[in-house]
Design a protein around this motif. Structure first.
Motif, PDB file in Angstrom:
ATOM      1  N   LEU A  12      33.333  30.591  41.562  1.00 15.25           N
ATOM      2  CA  LEU A  12      34.465  31.452  41.207  1.00 15.25           C
ATOM      3  C   LEU A  12      35.456  31.532  42.367  1.00 15.25           C
ATOM      4  O   LEU A  12      35.047  31.545  43.534  1.00 15.25           O
ATOM      5  CB  LEU A  12      33.975  32.863  40.852  1.00 15.25           C
ATOM      6  CG  LEU A  12      33.127  32.985  39.586  1.00 15.25           C
ATOM      7  CD1 LEU A  12      32.550  34.393  39.474  1.00 15.25           C
ATOM      8  CD2 LEU A  12      33.961  32.657  38.351  1.00 15.25           C
ATOM      9  N   MET A  16      39.181  36.271  42.607  1.00 16.22           N
ATOM     10  CA  MET A  16      38.833  36.751  41.268  1.00 16.22           C
ATOM     11  C   MET A  16      38.055  38.062  41.354  1.00 16.22           C
ATOM     12  O   MET A  16      37.094  38.190  42.111  1.00 16.22           O
ATOM     13  CB  MET A  16      38.011  35.707  40.528  1.00 16.22           C
ATOM     14  CG  MET A  16      37.860  35.968  39.043  1.00 16.22           C
ATOM     15  SD  MET A  16      37.092  34.570  38.197  1.00 16.22           S
ATOM     16  CE  MET A  16      37.474  34.973  36.498  1.00 16.22           C
ATOM     17  N   THR A  17      38.460  39.056  40.547  1.00 13.69           N
ATOM     18  CA  THR A  17      37.796  40.350  40.532  1.00 13.69           C
ATOM     19  C   THR A  17      36.798  40.421  39.384  1.00 13.69           C
ATOM     20  O   THR A  17      36.772  39.557  38.501  1.00 13.69           O
ATOM     21  CB  THR A  17      38.820  41.487  40.372  1.00 13.69           C
ATOM     22  OG1 THR A  17      39.429  41.376  39.067  1.00 13.69           O
ATOM     23  CG2 THR A  17      39.909  41.391  41.446  1.00 13.69           C
ATOM     24  N   ASP A  20      38.658  40.579  36.174  1.00 16.50           N
ATOM     25  CA  ASP A  20      39.112  39.253  35.761  1.00 16.50           C
ATOM     26  C   ASP A  20      37.984  38.494  35.079  1.00 16.50           C
ATOM     27  O   ASP A  20      38.194  37.830  34.049  1.00 16.50           O
ATOM     28  CB  ASP A  20      39.597  38.444  36.969  1.00 16.50           C
ATOM     29  CG  ASP A  20      40.838  39.020  37.613  1.00 16.50           C
ATOM     30  OD1 ASP A  20      41.614  39.691  36.895  1.00 16.50           O
ATOM     31  OD2 ASP A  20      41.030  38.818  38.832  1.00 16.50           O
ATOM     32  N   LEU A  21      36.788  38.590  35.672  1.00 19.37           N
ATOM     33  CA  LEU A  21      35.622  37.912  35.113  1.00 19.37           C
ATOM     34  C   LEU A  21      35.293  38.458  33.721  1.00 19.37           C
ATOM     35  O   LEU A  21      35.031  37.691  32.781  1.00 19.37           O
ATOM     36  CB  LEU A  21      34.425  38.090  36.052  1.00 19.37           C
ATOM     37  CG  LEU A  21      33.126  37.375  35.668  1.00 19.37           C
ATOM     38  CD1 LEU A  21      33.305  35.857  35.735  1.00 19.37           C
ATOM     39  CD2 LEU A  21      31.993  37.810  36.598  1.00 19.37           C
ATOM     40  N   MET A  71      40.245  26.845  37.852  1.00 26.61           N
ATOM     41  CA  MET A  71      40.871  28.129  38.164  1.00 26.61           C
ATOM     42  C   MET A  71      41.180  28.198  39.653  1.00 26.61           C
ATOM     43  O   MET A  71      40.263  28.105  40.489  1.00 26.61           O
ATOM     44  CB  MET A  71      39.959  29.305  37.785  1.00 26.61           C
ATOM     45  CG  MET A  71      39.591  29.379  36.312  1.00 26.61           C
ATOM     46  SD  MET A  71      38.537  30.808  35.983  1.00 26.61           S
ATOM     47  CE  MET A  71      39.685  32.139  36.347  1.00 26.61           C
ATOM     48  N   GLN A  72      42.438  28.344  40.006  1.00 27.72           N
ATOM     49  CA  GLN A  72      42.849  28.529  41.399  1.00 27.72           C
ATOM     50  C   GLN A  72      42.175  27.516  42.327  1.00 27.72           C
ATOM     51  O   GLN A  72      41.519  27.858  43.307  1.00 27.72           O
ATOM     52  CB  GLN A  72      42.519  29.953  41.858  1.00 27.72           C
ATOM     53  CG  GLN A  72      43.180  31.038  41.022  1.00 27.72           C
ATOM     54  CD  GLN A  72      42.753  32.431  41.442  1.00 27.72           C
ATOM     55  OE1 GLN A  72      42.412  32.665  42.594  1.00 27.72           O
ATOM     56  NE2 GLN A  72      42.764  33.357  40.506  1.00 27.72           N
TER      57      GLN A  72
END
Length: 322
Positions: A12, A16-17, A20-21, A71-72
């Motif tokens: 992850l 990411m918080t 968000d998850l 992601m990112q």
């Protein structure tokens, strides 16, 4: 059957918080629970988490839909979480001596024949993205990890000039009571060989004190009085910062990686050098992500003889100057 509804998500993004998850995976179906795993001391994300669906069909759909999602600048891995059994414990390997050109895909390809790989990573320099020549491979089961060690340790990978070192990232025997008692002795003043009476390593007892709270057959809980998360961080990396003293002038960063890597995840190392000679000034810093792993490293390596010098290792404090 919770084994068909509980998922683990690896790789992850750091930003990411937990919310968000939750938002990402609840788009598939109703969640029973969601948890992003963070460092207990710093609160920093450790890069993985768990989601448990109400329905097994939603968990299956989440794997097929979200596994491999980019992601990112990270590609997340979504799979079923494994039930906790002794067979899956202590299956994390530390690999050093890797060619700087080796990618994570190359690393995974080398270890893939020996079993199911849960996670793998090569440590890189944050500023350049260049490999540090060390990595970690976590297998599904310990026997798979043992087979990889016996087959790959000391071998030369394709395209490399030097052999690699493959060993367990953490020594399982450190978890029993006998070794725990020896670690306590390692933290006592009597083991601090040639400790200075002044300076940053004046007395390690001033930096932390050990309080064993409980010991069970395979686990233990321990608490140490240490600097706050902010003061224990080696900027610009955030984590648990360790001060290493009495290094020889020839010491380089690779030596610190090899010393501390077997105890857990190391995010950065820094040898302090003389401006004119570029030789080590006798000390350096190591940043680790996990407090328990950092604690074991401090207890085990304080008093360790490296060449003709006895190292003094402690948590970084305000007196540990750059």
């Amino acid at each position: 059957d919770e084994s068909k509804t509980n998922l683990i998500i690896n790789y992850l993004p750091q930003a990411m918080t937990q919310e968000d998850l939750r938002n990402l995976f609840s788009s598939i179906g109703e969640l029973e629970s969601c948890k992003l795993i963070r460092d207990k001391l710093t609160g920093q994300s450790l890069g993985y988490g768990f989601v448990n669906y109400v329905k097994s069909t939603d968990a299956e759909k989440a794997i097929s839909s979200l596994n491999g999602l980019r992601m990112q600048q990270k590609t997340i891995k979504v799979s079923y979480a494994r039930p906790s059994t002794p067979l899956i414990k202590d299956a994390n390997l530390y690999v050093s001596g890797l060619p700087k050109s080796m990618t994570q895909e190359d690393l995974q390809r080398i270890f893939h024949p020996f079993g199911r790989i849960i996670t793998s990573r090569i440590l890189v320099e944050p500023s350049t993205g260049m490999s540090r020549g060390v990595g970690f491979v976590r297998f599904d089961k310990r026997p798979e990890a043992e087979n990889a060690i016996s087959s790959l340790n000391g071998t030369i990978p394709a395209g490399a000039k030097d052999p690699v070192t493959v060993k367990f990232a953490n020594n399982p025997s450190q978890k029993n009571q006998q070794v725990l008692q020896s670690l306590y002795a390692a933290a006592s003043p009597t083991r601090r060989l040639a400790a200075p009476t002044t300076g940053p390593l004046y007395h390690q007892a001033r930096i932390f004190s050990l309080n064993l709270l409980s010991v069970s057959h395979n686990s233990y809980t321990m608490r140490a009085t240490a600097p706050s998360a902010a003061s224990s961080s080696c900027a610009p990396n955030y984590g648990i910062c360790i001060f290493v003293y009495n290094l020889s002038p020839e010491t380089d960063e690779n030596i610190l990686w090899q010393l501390f890597g077997p105890f857990g995840a190391v995010t950065s190392v820094k040898v302090i050098r003389d401006y004119q000679t570029q030789k080590c000034k006798g000390y350096g810093f190591v940043t680790m992500t996990n407090y328990e792993e950092a604690f074991l490293a401090v207890c085990s390596l304080n008093g360790y003889k490296l060449g003709d010098r006895v190292l003094q290792v402690s948590f970084k404090t305000a007196t540990s100057r750059l």
